[in-house]
Scaffold this motif. Structure first.
Motif, PDB file in Angstrom:
ATOM      1  N   ALA A  93      -7.143   5.519 -13.972  1.00 30.23           N
ATOM      2  CA  ALA A  93      -5.911   4.783 -14.240  1.00 30.23           C
ATOM      3  C   ALA A  93      -4.994   5.578 -15.157  1.00 30.23           C
ATOM      4  CB  ALA A  93      -6.231   3.428 -14.845  1.00 30.23           C
ATOM      5  N   ALA A 116      -2.469  -1.219 -17.349  1.00 28.87           N
ATOM      6  CA  ALA A 116      -1.449  -1.971 -16.612  1.00 28.87           C
ATOM      7  C   ALA A 116      -0.079  -1.326 -16.838  1.00 28.87           C
ATOM      8  CB  ALA A 116      -1.448  -3.423 -17.063  1.00 28.87           C
ATOM      9  N   LEU A 159       0.129   1.978 -14.959  1.00 25.20           N
ATOM     10  CA  LEU A 159       0.192   1.871 -13.505  1.00 25.20           C
ATOM     11  C   LEU A 159       1.408   1.092 -13.022  1.00 25.20           C
ATOM     12  CD1 LEU A 159      -3.599   1.335 -12.705  1.00 25.20           C
ATOM     13  CD2 LEU A 159      -2.256   3.439 -12.642  1.00 25.20           C
ATOM     14  N   LEU A 160       2.125   0.458 -13.974  1.00 25.13           N
ATOM     15  CA  LEU A 160       3.276  -0.353 -13.580  1.00 25.13           C
ATOM     16  C   LEU A 160       4.256   0.403 -12.681  1.00 25.13           C
ATOM     17  CD1 LEU A 160       4.887  -3.023 -13.874  1.00 25.13           C
ATOM     18  CD2 LEU A 160       6.013  -1.994 -15.852  1.00 25.13           C
ATOM     19  N   PHE A 201       3.757   2.763 -10.563  1.00 19.66           N
ATOM     20  CA  PHE A 201       3.210   2.919  -9.213  1.00 19.66           C
ATOM     21  C   PHE A 201       3.279   1.597  -8.458  1.00 19.66           C
ATOM     22  CE2 PHE A 201       1.177   6.151 -11.808  1.00 19.66           C
ATOM     23  CZ  PHE A 201       1.447   7.280 -11.062  1.00 19.66           C
ATOM     24  N   TYR A 202       2.922   0.544  -9.165  1.00 17.66           N
ATOM     25  CA  TYR A 202       2.924  -0.776  -8.552  1.00 17.66           C
ATOM     26  C   TYR A 202       4.338  -1.139  -8.126  1.00 17.66           C
ATOM     27  CZ  TYR A 202       2.168  -5.770  -8.001  1.00 17.66           C
ATOM     28  OH  TYR A 202       2.105  -7.039  -7.506  1.00 17.66           O
ATOM     29  N   TRP A 203       5.280  -0.922  -9.015  1.00 13.64           N
ATOM     30  CA  TRP A 203       6.672  -1.287  -8.733  1.00 13.64           C
ATOM     31  C   TRP A 203       7.216  -0.463  -7.568  1.00 13.64           C
ATOM     32  CZ3 TRP A 203       9.279  -5.363  -9.598  1.00 13.64           C
ATOM     33  CH2 TRP A 203      10.666  -5.383  -9.512  1.00 13.64           C
ATOM     34  N   ILE A 217       5.473   0.864  -5.015  1.00 10.04           N
ATOM     35  CA  ILE A 217       4.903   0.376  -3.753  1.00 10.04           C
ATOM     36  C   ILE A 217       5.527  -0.971  -3.389  1.00 10.04           C
ATOM     37  CG2 ILE A 217       2.776  -0.304  -2.570  1.00 10.04           C
ATOM     38  CD1 ILE A 217       2.785   2.607  -3.206  1.00 10.04           C
ATOM     39  N   LEU A 218       5.609  -1.851  -4.373  1.00 12.25           N
ATOM     40  CA  LEU A 218       6.111  -3.194  -4.122  1.00 12.25           C
ATOM     41  C   LEU A 218       7.536  -3.130  -3.580  1.00 12.25           C
ATOM     42  CD1 LEU A 218       5.566  -6.182  -4.330  1.00 12.25           C
ATOM     43  CD2 LEU A 218       6.429  -6.141  -6.670  1.00 12.25           C
ATOM     44  N   LEU A 271       6.805  -9.813 -10.195  1.00  9.95           N
ATOM     45  CA  LEU A 271       5.808  -8.818  -9.818  1.00  9.95           C
ATOM     46  C   LEU A 271       4.878  -9.350  -8.732  1.00  9.95           C
ATOM     47  CD1 LEU A 271       4.944  -7.446 -13.363  1.00  9.95           C
ATOM     48  CD2 LEU A 271       6.354  -6.359 -11.615  1.00  9.95           C
ATOM     49  N   TRP A 272       5.240 -10.496  -8.152  1.00 10.88           N
ATOM     50  CA  TRP A 272       4.390 -11.085  -7.116  1.00 10.88           C
ATOM     51  C   TRP A 272       4.223 -10.102  -5.964  1.00 10.88           C
ATOM     52  CZ3 TRP A 272       0.856 -14.470  -6.575  1.00 10.88           C
ATOM     53  CH2 TRP A 272       0.501 -14.963  -5.325  1.00 10.88           C
ATOM     54  N   PRO A 273       2.966  -9.799  -5.612  1.00 10.92           N
ATOM     55  CA  PRO A 273       2.707  -8.692  -4.688  1.00 10.92           C
ATOM     56  C   PRO A 273       3.142  -8.929  -3.244  1.00 10.92           C
ATOM     57  CG  PRO A 273       0.665  -9.794  -5.282  1.00 10.92           C
ATOM     58  CD  PRO A 273       1.734 -10.389  -6.138  1.00 10.92           C
TER      59      PRO A 273
END
Lengths: 300, 270, 375
Positions: A117, B15, B18-19, B21-23, B25-26, B40-42
């Motif tokens: 991570a 978290a 990785l935010l 990366f998540y954002w 992709i989302l 941030l609902w996937p």
């Protein structure tokens, strides 16, 4: 076998080993000349001329370029910005990474997970991730400001407010460097013999803080030195985030970006060469001690 | 509590790490109309991955950027290994005049960042009309003094007795270098390869200087170009582009985590 | 002060699915030198670490003197430990290394900090620490090394520093984890003498872990021989050598190893060894007979054996002989005056009072000796 039988072989081996070694290093030596030595000479030459790429005439100007550099408000600003960036990134990027490494090291089962991570940003292409950050920090569309307004504060214009530009770049710099430094610290921590920590406990180091001060911190000395040096060098080379996020607007140039503009956008080759030498001097001061020590690594 | 607390802190930190990366992709699978939705609902209301990725790939030649990245990184790595391995072998195991001088040069060169050499190299390439070529992108990196240093360290621990035995058995010096000594340093070779490929895949500075033709641009330059073209207009496509650019290195990392970390932190052996 | 008894009651420990220690009871007397001996993996080091408090037992308790210390932190047990690796702090001088246990105990955390500490620590206390360090260094004859770093010392010198660090603060007991195993053979023998002398001089309780039976035999008051997480036998070195309680103990102790021969006691209890009847009586059933190399005698009658190899060790000769009966070999020790040669045929006699009998479960079987019966 007698000595007599061996003797003829000895000079022969010396004789063939001599050119052979040279043949083996020849490609590397030629490339070294072409990529390092010649360019450094040419660079130094440029720095004392007013040469501009494509220009037909040029003149020697002595140290004029260097004097101009320190009177150039843009360059001085770039230096100050880079220094501020380094001051923000180095302590946070080093000590936060040490904290994370200390926490990760104790996890037996989940260690790989945390390592992954925190290391992920290191492998990601920074240019692309900078674009993502731009969106994340967007004053109206980004989730960061959404969270800030949700908490009851005014939205922060991270990439609009000139005073916040360098701190924002530093934030991204820290985000990128943490995992790298964490892994270096983890390697340093793994190298500390468990017996030493046990011995400290037997000797009365009761609290983890005591053991950290008695064993871990002094044993991490060389690692910490190295992490600080690499972090400072990478801080002085900050470029991608500037190129994507600010392009130097509102006085947010950094050293390397100012150098890029002068040398490759404005083609002030002579002046840019002087800036390059200043940049090189800074990096050399930061790295030379470390590099000299590489060969005989610090071992207690 | 003492058991949970470290996990809690690490989880929170992870978290945040990785935010982005998540954002990325989302957003890349959301419809442009959902751009004002900061939740941030996937699960997007309107699944638009095909549209976004399609647009990213059609606005700019994404596949071309990737291919360019492979060509440049591959070319650099091959020449680096071909030149560094014999030099490192000679420095580690052979005697020749100038050996100490060369070693000093290698160590000195380790301190010099590529950016300091960019200006004269650029002028040289411009004078020879070599800008906007693959060669121009690769040339400054053909010699990796870091590789020489690393391999030399690794080769030095190779037993001299085996080399001498091999000479007695009639191996040529090239065979000893490539087939015996390098074989003993495969982990170093693997780690250096990862280090080199990651560094040059992600590099922006030099391509920005020597490449203006998008047909030979590597991924970071392509991304910069794309984000300038697309700026603000369509975040979905922009994030899809970012995801495509970052995907190769991240996938390699997730597949070969150990050697990846070893490779990137190779500099740590310094 | 340095003489506390240590008691273990029902100590068990597992690492994952592996049982490392099983229900260990052990009492170490005040001032005793007790060795924990066994092969690697037998649990001896884990047991020592449990006594030290570096490892917590799954079940059972540890007592120092009358106090139950099972839940106490290692720093509160007042034990000193010498590690196999010596575990000297590499960044500290020898003087600082030896002073560490005192500083940790006497000074507060702020007073121990590098620069600030010099201002905060009371001078009298620092002087006392200095005196104690000098005394410990004198005891181990390392006064001239006090200002060096561990990296500049030889193995033997590091060993002494580790010992000095252990004895600088009169602990309740000394725990030693294979402290001599990193030294070369000659130095090891020398340090063995010194350790034994140190023990006599301090009169302190020593618990000493080793895989080397010679170390255990030469220094200990008592030995606890451990096999697979259990104490196989606890006794004096003589007990273990002369009256091994099990076949495993007999095999472990003694060099060269004890000779083992198949034997059988018939319905009336008369024992036959390798086909030779003897004057030994034991409970009926299959047996294994152990006989030490020095106890085998040669004569005109007995087990026929052919000399395979002669090894000269100065005063002794070790003869490896093949028994034609089952092609096994035995070793016997003879004085240097004997002149056997390879290929000689010998007759071996087992003195009945010297034979150790073990049942098929490996436990020692009591034996009686009748009047001498013709072979």
């Amino acid at each position: 076998m007698t000595d007599a039988a061996l003797t003829p072989a000895a000079p022969a081996r010396g004789a063939i080993a001599l050119p052979r070694g040279l043949i083996f290093v020849a490609p590397a030596v030629l490339l070294m000349l072409a990529i390092y030595i010649l360019p450094i000479v040419v660079l130094t030459g440029f720095s004392i001329t007013d040469y501009r790429l494509g220009a037909l005439r040029w003149e020697f100007v002595g140290l004029q370029n260097f004097r101009a550099a320190f009177q150039d408000p843009v360059f001085v600003r770039a230096l100050a910005n880079t220094a501020l960036y380094a001051v923000l990134v180095i302590p946070t990027g080093v000590f936060l990474a040490l904290g994370i490494a200390l926490l990760v090291q104790g996890r037996r089962h989940s260690r790989a997970l945390w390592e992954t991570a925190y290391f992920l940003p290191v492998t990601a292409t920074l240019v692309a991730m900078a674009t993502v950050w731009q969106f994340l920090l967007h004053p109206t569309l980004g989730p960061v400001n959404a969270a800030i307004t949700w908490a009851g504060f005014d939205p922060v214009s991270f990439l609009g407010n000139p005073a916040l530009l360098i701190p924002t770049l530093a934030l991204i710099g820290i985000w990128q460097v943490l995992g790298f430094n964490m892994v270096l610290f983890l390697a340093g921590l793994t190298a500390i013999p468990n017996d030493l920590l046990d011995a400290a406990r037997m000797d009365g180091a009761r609290s983890p803080i005591d053991r950290f001060l008695t064993v871990t911190w002094p044993m991490l000395g060389p690692t910490t030195m190295f992490v600080i040096v690499t972090t400072s060098i990478s801080a002085f080379k900050v470029f991608e985030t500037v190129a994507v996020l600010t392009k130097g607007r509102s006085g947010s140039e950094t050293l390397l970006y100012a150098l890029y503009l002068e040398g490759f956008e404005y083609s002030n080759t002579g002046y840019a060469a002087a800036l390059t030498l200043i940049f090189l001097a800074i990096v050399l001061v930061l790295s030379i001690g470390q590099t000299l020590r590489m060969d005989r690594r610090v071992h207690y | 509590m003492r058991r949970v607390l470290p996990h809690l802190i690490l989880g929170l930190g992870a978290a945040l790490m990785l935010l982005p990366f998540y954002w990325m992709i989302l957003t890349s699978i959301r419809a442009p109309a959902e751009i004002f939705d900061v939740s941030l609902w996937p699960v997007p209301r309107d699944f638009s991955a095909v549209q976004n990725y399609g647009q990213a790939a059609s606005t700019v030649p994404m596949a071309r950027f990737m291919l360019n990245g492979v060509i440049v990184c591959g070319g650099i790595l091959i020449v680096q290994v071909l030149t560094a391995v014999p030099a490192a072998y000679a420095l580690a195991k052979l005697r020749f005049p100038g050996r100490r001088l060369l070693m000093a040069l290698v160590i000195g060169a380790l301190c010099i960042p590529m950016q300091a050499l960019a200006l004269p190299l650029f002028v040289g390439l411009a004078r020879t009309n070599l800008l906007n070529t693959y060669f121009a992108q690769m040339m400054p990196f053909f010699l990796s003094v870091f590789a020489i240093f690393l391999f030399r360290q690794s080769f030095r621990s190779y037993p001299d007795e085996i080399i001498e035995a091999a000479r007695m058995d009639g191996f040529s010096e090239m065979e000893i270098c490539w087939r015996l000594v390098l074989r003993g340093s495969l982990p170093s070779l693997a780690a250096f390869s990862v280090f080199s490929v990651v560094a040059h895949w992600n590099d922006l500075y030099w391509p920005l200087i020597v490449v203006s033709d998008m047909a030979i641009a590597p991924p970071p330059l392509g991304m910069l170009f794309f984000s300038d073209v697309e700026s603000g207009a369509n975040y979905g496509a922009l994030m899809a582009g970012a995801a495509m650019i970052t995907a190769p290195m991240i996938l390699c990392f997730l597949l070969a985590r150990r050697s990846f970390i070893a490779g990137i932190t190779m500099t740590g052996v310094k | 002060m340095s003489q506390q008894s240590i008691d273990l009651r029902g100590v068990s420990k597992s690492f994952g699915a592996t049982r490392v220690l099983e229900d260990i009871d052990l009492s170490v007397k005040e001032g005793e030198f007790l060795s924990l001996v066994g092969m690697s993996g037998c649990g001896k080091s884990t047991l020592l670490r449990i006594i030290a408090g570096l490892e917590a037992p799954d079940r059972g308790s540890v007592f120092i003197g009358a106090a139950d210390v099972t839940a106490r932190d290692p720093s509160d047990r007042n034990l000193a430990m010498v590690f196999q690796s010596y575990a000297l702090y590499p960044h500290m001088s020898v003087r600082q290394n030896i002073a560490t246990p005192l500083r940790m105990r006497i000074l507060t955390l702020p007073a121990r900090l590098p620069l600030l500490g010099r201002l905060l620590a009371p001078t009298a206390v620092l002087a006392q620490i200095d005196t104690d360090v000098s005394k410990a260094a004198e005891t181990l004859q390392i006064t001239h090394l006090l200002d060096r770093k561990p990296g500049q010392l030889s193995g033997g010198q590091r060993q002494r520093v580790a010992l000095a660090r252990a004895l600088v603060r009169q602990p309740a007991a000394f725990l030693m984890d294979e402290p001599l195993s990193n030294l070369d053979a000659k130095l090891r023998a020398h340090m063995r003498d010194e350790l034994a002398a140190l023990h006599r001089r301090l009169g302190a309780t020593f618990i000493y872990v080793t895989h080397d039976q010679t170390e255990a035999m030469t220094m200990s008051d008592r030995i606890a021989l451990m096999i697979d997480g259990r104490i196989e036998q606890l006794g004096t070195p003589d007990d273990l050598y002369q009256r091994p309680a099990t076949l495993a103990v007999a095999r472990f102790i003694g060099s060269p190893t004890i000779n083992l021969l198949p034997a059988e006691a018939d319905g009336e209890g008369r024992v036959t060894i390798a086909g030779q009847s003897t004057s030994i009586l034991a409970r009926p059933g299959p047996l294994t007979v152990g006989i030490r190399p020095e106890d085998l005698e040669t004569g005109d009658e007995g087990l026929a054996a052919e000399v395979l190899r002669v090894e000269t060790h100065g005063p002794d000769r070790f003869l490896t002989c093949a028994l034609p009966t089952d092609r096994s070999t035995v070793t016997l020790r003879q004085g240097a005056s004997a002149r056997p040669a390879r290929g000689d045929m010998l007759k071996l006699r087992i003195p009945p009072e010297r034979a150790h009998l073990f049942g098929s479960d490996g436990q020692r079987v009591p034996a009686r000796i009748t009047g001498r019966v013709a072979a």
